[in-house]
Design a protein around this motif. Structure first.
Motif, short mmCIF file in Angstrom:
data_model
loop_
_atom_site.label_atom_id
_atom_site.label_comp_id
_atom_site.label_asym_id
_atom_site.label_seq_id
_atom_site.Cartn_x
_atom_site.Cartn_y
_atom_site.Cartn_z
N THR A 1 0.99 -1.05 -0.10
CA THR A 1 0.08 -0.16 0.13
C THR A 1 0.80 1.03 0.07
OG1 THR A 1 -1.82 1.00 1.10
CG2 THR A 1 -0.05 0.26 2.55
N SER B 1 0.34 5.45 1.03
CA SER B 1 -0.64 6.42 1.68
C SER B 1 -0.96 7.47 0.67
CB SER B 1 0.04 7.09 2.76
OG SER B 1 0.26 6.27 3.65
N THR C 1 -2.90 4.07 5.72
CA THR C 1 -3.04 2.95 4.67
C THR C 1 -4.33 2.81 4.28
OG1 THR C 1 -3.37 1.17 6.44
CG2 THR C 1 -1.12 1.65 5.69
#
Length: 374
Positions: free
Chosen positions: A7, A9, A182
């Motif tokens: 992931t 941000s 996340t």
């Protein structure tokens, strides 16, 4: 070769955030229900199509306060297929978690198995929306009404999702959201509670501020769980871009589905009927006997190529040492146990390049093809 993390941000343009926080230096108002905090609550009410939002410094403390506010006692039915925070918040309120198995289609709580777990000590159900897949909210509502139970949704993965044209947060007594870095929508760290009963607002305001109510009295103990102005500022900026962020995630998910569809032993997450997803995660279920290697082995092979997936959720909450010591075992939830051991979340975020998706899927296909001839 560049790293591709599971992931990344979402962040607004640098100058946009700088502009948003500039007046904090002028006001010196850093926390305690500041103007940005208030604006973010208003903005989220509008975007999420709800009347009441209370912001918190993180999702865990939001869930803790939700359970405490409803004064829940005894047993609470939930699922072990979640992040450990879900169960921790139950235990921290001196309640006993009772684990219900999940269904193998969307990985949410198996509604056909809930009623067998209900007894005179049961006070609530805490179902978990998983990966952007939502629970069978209508069945849960019917069960809760029949047995006079409260429902608090762990909706950490469900930001902005709509079901049958309306917000999924219309269901349950309270919905908890996580705004961790996340998540689809983030405030760096952060969380919120969404609810229909307007009387909860003053209760949550006191609970997250050491128990201090609007008159300055402390009628019960509280905690410090207030969202600060810098978090709220990040939320205000990210909320401006949320539609485009979800749209980009949708493109990534579509590309994955196209490229992985015909690989034996790889089951991709399917869209739910009547659900407008947020494409929070992209899990794939690995059938080792068809694909050729296990989820754990695929995780390691991708890592060798600087592609970092996540075995999420593994292990089950019931397999963590502290809960095994309390007598829990994953054998009580066999579907969740199997899913946990065989699922892998592939990289998924708004700015993931489709060329990188092509590379990831190409490696997954190549690994399968090579295993065929061993």
């Amino acid at each position: 070769m560049k790293k591709i993390m599971v992931t990344q941000s979402s962040m607004p343009p640098y100058q946009e955030y700088c502009e948003e926080i500039k007046d904090i230096w002028e006001s010196h108002h850093l926390t305690n229900n500041g103007p940005k905090h208030q604006r973010l609550e208003e903005g989220l009410c509008k975007y999420l199509d709800t009347d009441h939002v209370s912001l918190f410094t993180n999702g865990h403390l939001a869930l803790y306060c939700a359970i405490k506010a409803l004064n829940l006692k005894g047993e609470i039915i939930t699922t072990p297929f979640s992040f450990v925070s879900t169960t921790n918040a139950i235990v921290e309120n001196n309640c006993k978690p009772v684990f219900c198995d999940i269904n193998p289609i969307d990985y949410t709580i198996d509604v056909s198995k809930i009623e067998a777990l209900i007894n005179k000590r049961t006070s609530a159900i805490v179902p978990v929306h998983v990966y952007g897949n939502i629970c069978n909210v209508e069945a849960i509502e019917a069960i809760a009404n029949k047995h006079h139970l409260r429902v608090i949704y762990d909706a950490a993965h469900a930001f902005g999702i709509r079901y049958k044209g309306k917000s999924v947060f219309d269901y349950g007594d309270i919905n908890m959201l996580s705004f961790h870095a996340t998540k689809v929508f983030n405030t760096i760290e952060g969380g919120a509670l969404i609810y229909r009963n307007k009387e909860y607002y003053s209760i949550f305001s006191a609970l997250k501020n050491f128990g201090i109510d609007s008159s300055g009295c402390i009628k019960e103990e509280g905690i410090n769980a207030k969202m600060n102005e810098f978090q709220a500022a990040m939320g205000l900026c990210n909320l401006k871009h949320i539609e485009s962020e979800i749209s980009k995630r949708k493109q990534v998910a579509f590309q994955y589905k196209q490229l992985l569809a015909d690989i034996p032993g790889i089951n991709v997450n399917q869209d739910q009927e009547n659900v407008e997803s947020n494409y929070a995660y992209f899990p794939v279920l690995i059938h080792e006997n068809q694909y050729g290697i296990s989820a754990e082995q695929l995780f390691e092979k991708l890592k060798e190529k600087n592609i970092f997936g996540r075995r999420y959720f593994y292990p089950l909450i019931s397999d963590f040492y502290c809960y095994r010591e309390m007598g829990y075992t994953s054998t009580d939830t066999p579907v969740a146990d199997w899913i946990s051991k065989n699922i892998l979340c592939l990289p998924m975020y708004a700015d993931l390049q489709l060329s990188d998706v092509n590379r990831i899927c190409g490696l997954i296909r190549k690994i399968h093809n090579e295993r065929q001839y061993l």
